[in-house]
Design an enzyme around this catalytic site. Structure first.
Site, short mmCIF file in Angstrom:
data_model
loop_
_atom_site.label_atom_id
_atom_site.label_comp_id
_atom_site.label_asym_id
_atom_site.label_seq_id
_atom_site.Cartn_x
_atom_site.Cartn_y
_atom_site.Cartn_z
N ASN B 380 0.92 23.07 -12.04
CA ASN B 380 -0.35 23.73 -12.30
C ASN B 380 -0.47 25.02 -11.50
O ASN B 380 -0.31 26.12 -12.05
CB ASN B 380 -1.51 22.77 -11.99
CG ASN B 380 -2.84 23.32 -12.45
OD1 ASN B 380 -2.95 24.47 -12.84
ND2 ASN B 380 -3.87 22.50 -12.39
N ASP B 381 -0.67 24.90 -10.20
CA ASP B 381 -0.88 26.10 -9.40
C ASP B 381 0.31 27.06 -9.45
O ASP B 381 0.12 28.27 -9.44
CB ASP B 381 -1.15 25.71 -7.94
CG ASP B 381 -2.46 24.96 -7.80
OD1 ASP B 381 -3.28 25.06 -8.73
OD2 ASP B 381 -2.65 24.27 -6.79
N VAL B 382 1.53 26.51 -9.49
CA VAL B 382 2.71 27.37 -9.41
C VAL B 382 2.95 28.17 -10.69
O VAL B 382 3.83 29.01 -10.74
CB VAL B 382 3.99 26.57 -9.06
CG1 VAL B 382 3.85 25.91 -7.70
CG2 VAL B 382 4.33 25.57 -10.12
#
Lengths: 97, 453
Positions: B380-382
């Site tokens: 998600n964040d990456v």
């Protein structure tokens, strides 16, 4: 032993460590960490003399605890690293073999 | 054997450690490197057993049998997905061992202020490493909630703890005698401090914490080496300390955050991200299959979700089917994907993905524009483009894998909840994004089944 002499060794080892490790590729970061973990079990060497030397009973017992904990580190660390590394395969030899 | 001769052997052992670590730097020689390092350890242990100070072996043998049994049991039975908590736990045992070594050294002869100081240091670092690792273990194995635990006076409490420890240390070093009350108090305080420094750190920041604790376990051994005047402890401990610091640094850079930012401020205390709104386009497995079948360039982007869903084997299976179909398959690995450095690499290696297909972030991003399909599995964040575009996003500035530049992006996701850091992800609303909802393993298995019919 001379404290300054030991500090000298420490300084050189840290620089050597930085030189050695900064070249490790990202793929191997986990095995590097568990391998380094096993190496930190070197404290067992200090534990051996505490556990076996002619010291008060408490010191021997502390030495025993240290030997046990450090051995977990050494044996567990090296074995698990070996297990992980043996899974890393190159394309040619890889696949379902 | 006299200590002079033992030190001669230690030189050989140190050389083997160094050579082993050097070989650990390349996948082709890494297995041998690890074995060399194990030989170095064995050599150091065996020659030490011949030291003339050692008069009885009962405790030693008992300790080795107990420790060896536990270590071997865990090393054999642990699943690859449980590796982060395993490493955390091993960091802890290294730390507590150094604590005990330092403590026991207090009963030796000729303990002056300098020895007192190094003993204190090894106990302090060992104690913090131990309880810190236990908390990290509990968070990683989900025996404890992974969310950061923060309370108002946290910094004040930590500063007070540290101040008390320093005070204990100074008074203790002036008169380092066994059984000193301040020494015991310092041990307890160090153990509490270890808990306090790790509880405010969230699950997504765990790669940093594990690396840092790894470094501490080395430094604790180093300090114990000073306490007992032993060369090999200092050399090996410093090597581990350096390794941990380098990894910590790499992890921090991959999140575009400073170490103090990771350690002292939980996520969420920062600015409110710009709300992203839009329509997501779901896709079913049949359509996903049709797009993948037509693709000639596919990259998989795994994240922690792949580890949770245990989807690495089915990912590899799909990858192989795509290759048979004439497609070029790569795996794009973000440095902080997962819960420890290199987490994804190990999982994919376990699933028999050859390591030369695993591409690092900086090498895959320039190729992203020519990518037909990027399949995001539990990351998600990456892959969050807000890190590039939205200055208000808490992760703004973090280098990401630019999957949104690919022609089509598949996002495998259980449901529409935001990721670990609680950040909305504009990627999900992108024109070229298709959401494949459901369990990652089940979804991919369905696509694989389509390929086989």
């Amino acid at each position: 032993m001379d404290a300054v002499f030991l500090a000298f060794i420490l300084m050189l080892s840290i620089f050597l460590g930085f030189e050695l490790i900064s070249k490790v590729p990202a793929t191997l970061h986990t095995p590097l960490m568990s391998g380094a973990n096993a190496i930190s079990g070197i404290t067992i060497v200090g534990a051996l003399t505490s556990a076996g030397a002619d010291l008060p009973g408490l010191a021997n017992f502390l030495g025993f605890l240290a030997v046990a904990m450090a051995t977990i580190n050494v044996i567990g660390g090296y074995m698990v690293t070996d297990r992980m590394l043996s899974m890393f395969k190159k394309k040619d030899t890889g696949g379902q073999s | 054997m006299s200590w002079e001769w033992i030190n001669v052997w230690y030189i050989a052992s140190a050389a083997l450690f160094i050579f082993g670590l050097k070989q650990l730097g390349s996948p082709a020689t890494a297995v041998r490197g690890n074995q060399l390092s194990a030989v170095a350890m064995l050599l150091a242990i065996v020659v030490t057993l011949f030291a003339k100070d050692i008069v009885s072996y009962e405790w030693i043998i008992l300790g080795m049998v107990v420790g060896g049994g536990i270590g071997a049991y865990f090393a054999r039975t642990i699943a690859m997905t449980e590796m982060p908590e395993m490493v955390a736990l091993f960091n802890g045992t290294g730390g507590i061992a150094s604590l005990f070594v330092g403590w026991a050294a207090l009963y030796g002869t000729g303990i002056g202020a300098f020895e007192g100081f190094t003993i204190f240091l090894s106990v302090l670092i060992g104690g913090v490493t131990f309880t810190g690792s236990i908390i990290a273990y509990a968070k990683l194995s989900e025996r404890m909630d992974g969310a950061p635990i923060v309370f108002g006076a946290q910094r004040i409490v930590n500063a007070a703890l540290l101040g008390l420890i320093i005070l204990c240390g100074v008074v203790f070093c002036l008169d380092p005698v066994p059984g000193s009350f301040l020494f015991y108090l310092a041990i307890v305080l160090a153990l509490i401090l270890g808990v306090m420094v790790v509880i405010p750190i969230g699950g997504a920041d765990m790669p940093v914490v594990i690396s840092l604790l790894n470094s501490y376990s080395g430094l604790a051994a180093c300090a114990a080496g000073f306490a007992i005047g032993n060369n090999i402890l200092i050399v090996a401990g410093a090597l581990v300390g350096a390794a941990g610091i380098i990894l910590t640094n790499i992890m921090c850079r991959a999140m575009n955050r400073s170490l103090s930012n990771v350690l002292f401020s939980g996520f969420g205390a920062v600015k409110e991200a710009t709300k992203v709104e839009g329509e997501v386009s779901p896709i079913n497995t049949e359509d996903a299959f049709l797009i993948l079948e037509a693709a000639s360039n596919v990259t998989f982007v795994p994240g922690y979700g792949m580890a949770v869903a245990q989807a690495q084997h089915v990912v590899r299976e799909l990858g192989e089917l795509l290759e048979e179909n004439g497609c070029e398959v790569t795996y794009a690995i973000h440095p902080v994907a997962g819960r420890m450095p290199g987490h994804m690499n190990v999982l994919l290696a376990e699933a028999n993905v050859p390591y030369d297909q695993l591409i690092e972030m900086d090498d895959i991003n320039p190729r992203m524009d020519n990518m037909d399909v990027a399949v995001v599995i539990g990351a998600n964040d990456v892959v969050n483009p807000a890190a590039r575009n939205d200055e208000n996003s808490p992760i703004y500035g973090m280098p990401i894998i630019n999957v949104d530049h690919a022609r089509t992006v598949f996002v495998l996701k259980r449901s529409m909840a935001s990721g670990f850091s609680g950040v909305d992800n504009p990627l999900f609303f992108g024109d070229n994004t298709r959401m494949l909802f459901g369990d990652a393993k089940a979804s991919l298995s369905a696509v694989v089944a389509e390929f086989k019919t």
